[in-house]
Design an enzyme around this catalytic site. Structure first.
Site, short mmCIF file in Angstrom:
data_model
loop_
_atom_site.label_atom_id
_atom_site.label_comp_id
_atom_site.label_asym_id
_atom_site.label_seq_id
_atom_site.Cartn_x
_atom_site.Cartn_y
_atom_site.Cartn_z
N GLY A 120 0.79 -1.22 0.00
CA GLY A 120 0.00 0.00 0.00
C GLY A 120 0.82 1.27 0.00
O GLY A 120 1.99 1.31 -0.39
N CYS A 121 0.19 2.36 0.48
CA CYS A 121 0.80 3.68 0.45
C CYS A 121 2.00 3.80 1.37
O CYS A 121 2.84 4.68 1.19
CB CYS A 121 -0.25 4.73 0.83
N ASN A 122 2.08 2.94 2.34
CA ASN A 122 3.18 2.93 3.30
C ASN A 122 4.51 2.51 2.67
O ASN A 122 5.59 2.77 3.22
CB ASN A 122 2.80 1.96 4.43
N ALA A 123 4.44 1.90 1.50
CA ALA A 123 5.58 1.16 0.97
C ALA A 123 6.75 2.02 0.51
O ALA A 123 7.89 1.58 0.55
CB ALA A 123 5.13 0.26 -0.18
#
EC number: 2.3.1.74
Length: 352
Positions: free
Chosen positions: A169-172
């Site tokens: 996700g966006c955390n990556a």
């Protein structure tokens, strides 16, 4: 929900003796599909191509969401021709995972190759000097993975060390920098190619009156890829360090696993985002920053350069207000959101 903080600098030093082996970002490359959509006219296209023009009130609601997003345009692999050839992508519940997979397994590494080649060109060294490849995407799943396909497309050595990260996700984006830092600092002379490539076809589908979260996904996500090359001890005259990766940290906020979810179903990747996510981030951001920056004696949030993941305009506004940031501090993040939308993992590596 997890928050990842990576500290990059070319000037800061620790209180103690500086460690000369810190990883450096040696090059950055980005790529986007040629096709793009204007956010102001996208509601008309979206409801027409999904045969949903009879949902007049819902269409106007979607238009309001798009107008408030502060997104000007998004680049997409999706075209009208592609959607007409694959009508099961245009309804909400149709089984379409096979169709999506068939497209994504080629488009994701292909877009990643464009960014990687730009980074390698900026780096200026032979591709044979790449020792590690780390690839990340939330768009599709395959084995051999997108890392294997990209290695073939680039002509990397058969002995290159590969790592594939799916569904982060966006955390990556920040997580990938942390992994690259660890790899570079523990493999003397190593050069790590990091690639994040995202194609929102995985979440594209027609509207559902029962799932309003879906409208947010259709408004927010764009396609793009970003690549960086990371290594230690740059060779003078041969490599130019852009940033130093001084420290990396990750904090998980307890009891938040239901706030933001993407789940792989027969209909593709479904998206759920609680309306409380912006306030949740706002309430917890300062504690995360204190833990990350306290070892460096930094507590003035306006004294640092910001690269905040532009998950949405409400998140950017909330963080700016909570921390009392000057408007220019989040300018880069706002520019990326405006020009490209939310590029998931690639956002924090993107240049506006």
């Amino acid at each position: 929900m997890s928050t990842a903080v990576t500290i990059l600098t070319d000037t800061w030093t620790r209180r103690e003796k500086r460690f000369d082996g810190h990883a450096k970002i040696l090059a950055i490359g980005t790529a986007i599909p040629a096709n793009w959509v204007d956010q102001t006219t996208y509601p008309d296209f979206y409801f027409r191509i999904t045969n949903s023009e009879h949902l007049l009130e819902y269409k106007e609601k979607f238009r309001r969401i798009c107008n408030k997003s502060k997104i000007r345009k998004r680049h997409l692999v999706i075209t009208e021709e592609l959607l007409k050839k694959n009508p099961n992508l245009c309804t909400y519940n149709d089984a379409s995972l096979n169709t999506r997979q068939d497209i994504l397994v080629s488009e994701v590494p292909k877009l990643g190759k464009e960014a990687a080649m730009k980074a390698i060109k900026e780096w200026g060294r032979p591709i044979s000097e790449i020792t590690h490849l780390v690839f990340c995407t939330s768009s599709g799943v395959d084995m051999p993975g997108a890392d294997f396909q990209l290695a073939k497309l680039l002509g990397l050595s058969s002995s290159v060390n590969r790592l594939m990260m799916y569904q982060q996700g966006c955390n990556a984006g920040a997580v990938m920098l942390r992994l690259a830092k660890d790899l570079a600092e523990n493999n003397k002379g190593g050069r790590v190619l990091v690639v994040c490539s995202e194609v929102m076809l995985s979440v594209f589908r027609g509207p559902s009156l029962q799932q309003e979260d879906n409208l947010l996904a259709q408004c927010l996500f764009g396609d793009g890829s970003a690549a960086v090359i990371v290594g230690t001890e740059p060779r003078p005259g041969l490599e130019t360090p852009l940033f130093e990766l001084v420290s990396a940290a990750q904090t998980t906020i307890p009891d938040t696993d239901s706030y933001l979810k993407l789940q792989l179903r027969e209909m593709g990747l479904t998206f759920h985002c609680s309306k409380a996510v912006p306030s949740l981030i706002t309430q917890n951001i300062e504690d995360c920053l204190v833990k990350a920056f306290e070892p460096f004696g930094i507590s003035d949030w306006n004294s640092i350069f910001w690269i905040l993941h532009p998950g949405g305009n409400a998140i950017l506004d909330g963080v700016e207000e909570k921390l009392g940031l000057e408007p220019e501090k989040l300018r880069a993040s706002r520019d990326v959101l405006s020009q490209y939308g939310n590029l998931t993992s690639a956002c924090v590596l993107f240049k506006p």
